[in-house]
Design a protein around this motif. Structure first.
Motif, short mmCIF file in Angstrom:
data_model
loop_
_atom_site.label_atom_id
_atom_site.label_comp_id
_atom_site.label_asym_id
_atom_site.label_seq_id
_atom_site.Cartn_x
_atom_site.Cartn_y
_atom_site.Cartn_z
N GLU A 179 -2.50 -7.72 7.75
CA GLU A 179 -3.09 -6.94 6.65
C GLU A 179 -2.00 -6.56 5.66
O GLU A 179 -0.97 -6.00 6.05
CB GLU A 179 -3.78 -5.68 7.19
CG GLU A 179 -4.50 -4.89 6.10
CD GLU A 179 -5.26 -3.70 6.64
OE1 GLU A 179 -4.63 -2.62 6.75
OE2 GLU A 179 -6.46 -3.84 6.95
N ARG A 204 -1.15 -4.42 2.24
CA ARG A 204 -1.57 -3.35 1.33
C ARG A 204 -0.56 -3.26 0.19
O ARG A 204 0.63 -3.04 0.45
CB ARG A 204 -1.67 -2.00 2.06
CG ARG A 204 -2.78 -1.95 3.11
CD ARG A 204 -2.79 -0.61 3.84
NE ARG A 204 -3.87 -0.56 4.82
CZ ARG A 204 -5.08 -0.11 4.57
NH1 ARG A 204 -5.37 0.33 3.36
NH2 ARG A 204 -6.01 -0.09 5.51
N PRO A 234 0.80 -1.34 -3.03
CA PRO A 234 0.72 -0.04 -3.71
C PRO A 234 0.60 -0.20 -5.21
O PRO A 234 0.89 -1.27 -5.77
CB PRO A 234 2.05 0.62 -3.32
CG PRO A 234 2.99 -0.52 -3.11
CD PRO A 234 2.15 -1.63 -2.52
N SER A 274 -4.46 -3.34 -3.92
CA SER A 274 -5.29 -4.29 -3.17
C SER A 274 -4.98 -4.24 -1.67
O SER A 274 -3.84 -3.95 -1.27
CB SER A 274 -5.08 -5.71 -3.69
OG SER A 274 -5.47 -5.83 -5.03
N THR A 275 -5.98 -4.57 -0.87
CA THR A 275 -5.82 -4.73 0.57
C THR A 275 -6.35 -6.12 0.93
O THR A 275 -7.47 -6.47 0.56
CB THR A 275 -6.59 -3.66 1.36
OG1 THR A 275 -6.10 -2.37 1.00
CG2 THR A 275 -6.40 -3.86 2.86
N SER A 283 -6.48 -9.20 4.13
CA SER A 283 -6.24 -9.55 5.53
C SER A 283 -6.53 -11.02 5.77
O SER A 283 -7.46 -11.58 5.18
CB SER A 283 -7.08 -8.68 6.46
OG SER A 283 -8.46 -8.86 6.23
N THR A 315 -10.08 -6.46 -0.69
CA THR A 315 -10.52 -5.30 -1.45
C THR A 315 -9.48 -5.11 -2.55
O THR A 315 -8.31 -4.85 -2.25
CB THR A 315 -10.60 -4.03 -0.59
OG1 THR A 315 -11.54 -4.24 0.47
CG2 THR A 315 -11.05 -2.83 -1.41
N TYR A 350 -12.45 -4.34 -6.73
CA TYR A 350 -12.07 -2.97 -6.41
C TYR A 350 -13.35 -2.16 -6.15
O TYR A 350 -14.34 -2.30 -6.88
CB TYR A 350 -11.30 -2.33 -7.56
CG TYR A 350 -9.90 -2.88 -7.75
CD1 TYR A 350 -8.85 -2.43 -6.95
CD2 TYR A 350 -9.64 -3.82 -8.73
CE1 TYR A 350 -7.56 -2.93 -7.13
CE2 TYR A 350 -8.36 -4.32 -8.92
CZ TYR A 350 -7.33 -3.87 -8.12
OH TYR A 350 -6.06 -4.37 -8.30
#
Length: 355
Positions: free
Chosen positions: A126, A128, A130, A151-152, A154, A169, A205
């Motif tokens: 995953e 992430r 910032p 954004s995230t 995986s 996301t 988003y």
């Protein structure tokens, strides 16, 4: 050697707590009785052979221990002072401990077996990102992904099934390695984008007004989560815009609301496509609401934008922000838009400029 001492050494050997002297004592004792070799398989199981532990029932272990001891005792009738040795454990307690260790050993073996059966596909990474940053990565199949701020993303250690599934996301720019046998699927909260090999951008988003899929090369199929039977095919230079319903469940449904639409991109140079300008750390906007541009500014500069005058939100603005600092970027917008700003730490306050 007494019965209690024998069981004690067996239990310690199996539990991996015996010291070198105790192991030597047990080995020497076993060497004295060649007849015991026939039941030595149980001993090996008790010492930690996981496969045998898994197959050995507790009552069988208890029975074999009794047999082992009785045979040793009958072969060693002349052992002196056996009765004078004070047992360190009660036989019933030791037997229970042995059975417990057997059960633990079997559980450990099965757990290890399950861990070994895990494929790389079960290991998820995953990422992430910032605010104020973007990140580039290469997936196991060679696909290149650029992730926008906030954004995230995986993805599995390896793609082993009949498809290559990832979750997003936020916003991602994808250059997918072609593989007709393994379609590439991007899962978002609102839709799933399915491709074989192409270049496209997905903006998803949770708090944005819309979810967008922009295709630059190849062909993609988009499936709406709330209407899986509806499949939308995009061709190069087309963009799918899906309404991102952020209204509370208690709100009354609006009549004839447009759920999605497909639009064509303007005929511009590749570096002038505003949907992918962020990949080069730029913000390109043409006649867009100030509040929508403010969201992009927040992500690019890692700040919070506060509108002290709500009418500013709907002001239509155009421009290009590239390598400017935050203050320089706001100054550029200020040239064509009647507003003023002040920066306090990580917060930008926007207000109406007095005439």
């Amino acid at each position: 050697m007494s019965k209690s001492r024998f069981i004690e050494l067996m239990a310690k050997s199996m539990g991996k707590t015996a010291n070198a002297e105790e192991l030597a004592e047990l080995d020497m004792f076993l060497e004295q009785f060649p007849d015991y070799k026939k039941t030595y398989q149980v001993t090996n199981a008790l010492k930690g052979n996981g496969a045998e532990l898994a197959e050995t029932k507790p009552e069988e272990v208890n029975s074999n221990l009794e047999e082992i001891w009785n045979r040793i005792k009958s072969s060693n009738k002349n052992t002196a002072n056996d009765a004078k040795v004070k047992p360190m454990f009660r036989w019933q307690w030791v037997a229970a401990a042995v059975l417990l260790l057997v059960a633990a050993g079997a559980l450990f073996y099965k757990k290890t077996e399950q861990q070994d059966s895990l494929t790389a596909e079960n290991i998820l990474h995953e990422i992430r990102v910032p605010y104020g940053k973007t990140e580039k990565l290469k997936l196991p199949d060679g696909t290149q992904v650029t992730l926008n701020a906030g954004s995230t993303f995986s993805y599995p250690e390896a793609f082993e099934k009949n498809s290559r599934d990832v979750s997003l996301t936020g916003e991602g720019f994808f250059e997918v390695t072609k593989n007709a046998k393994k379609p590439f699927l991007v899962h978002t909260a609102k839709l799933v984008v399915k491709v074989l090999g192409t270049v496209f951008n997905v903006k998803a988003y949770n708090n944005d007004k819309t979810v967008e899929t922009t295709l630059l090369k190849g062909k993609v199929q988009v499936e709406l989560k709330n209407n899986p039977e509806k499949r939308i095919i995009l061709l190069p230079n087309e963009k799918l815009i899906v309404v991102n319903n952020r209204e509370p469940k208690s709100a009354k449904p609006k009549e004839s609301k447009i759920e999605y639409q497909v639009t064509e991109l303007p005929d511009v140079k590749p570096d002038e496509v505003k949907e992918t300008a962020w990949v080069d750390n730029r913000i390109l906007f043409t006649n867009e609401a100030f509040e929508d541009v403010a969201v992009q500014i927040e992500r690019k500069y890692n700040v919070q934008v506060v509108f002290e005058n709500q009418k500013l939100r709907t002001e239509q603005i155009s421009g290009l922000l590239d390598k400017e600092s935050l203050q320089e970027a706001l100054g550029i917008i200020e040239l064509t838009t009647p507003f003023k700003f002040r920066i306090e730490g990580q917060t930008v306050y926007l207000s109406k400029k007095e005439k």
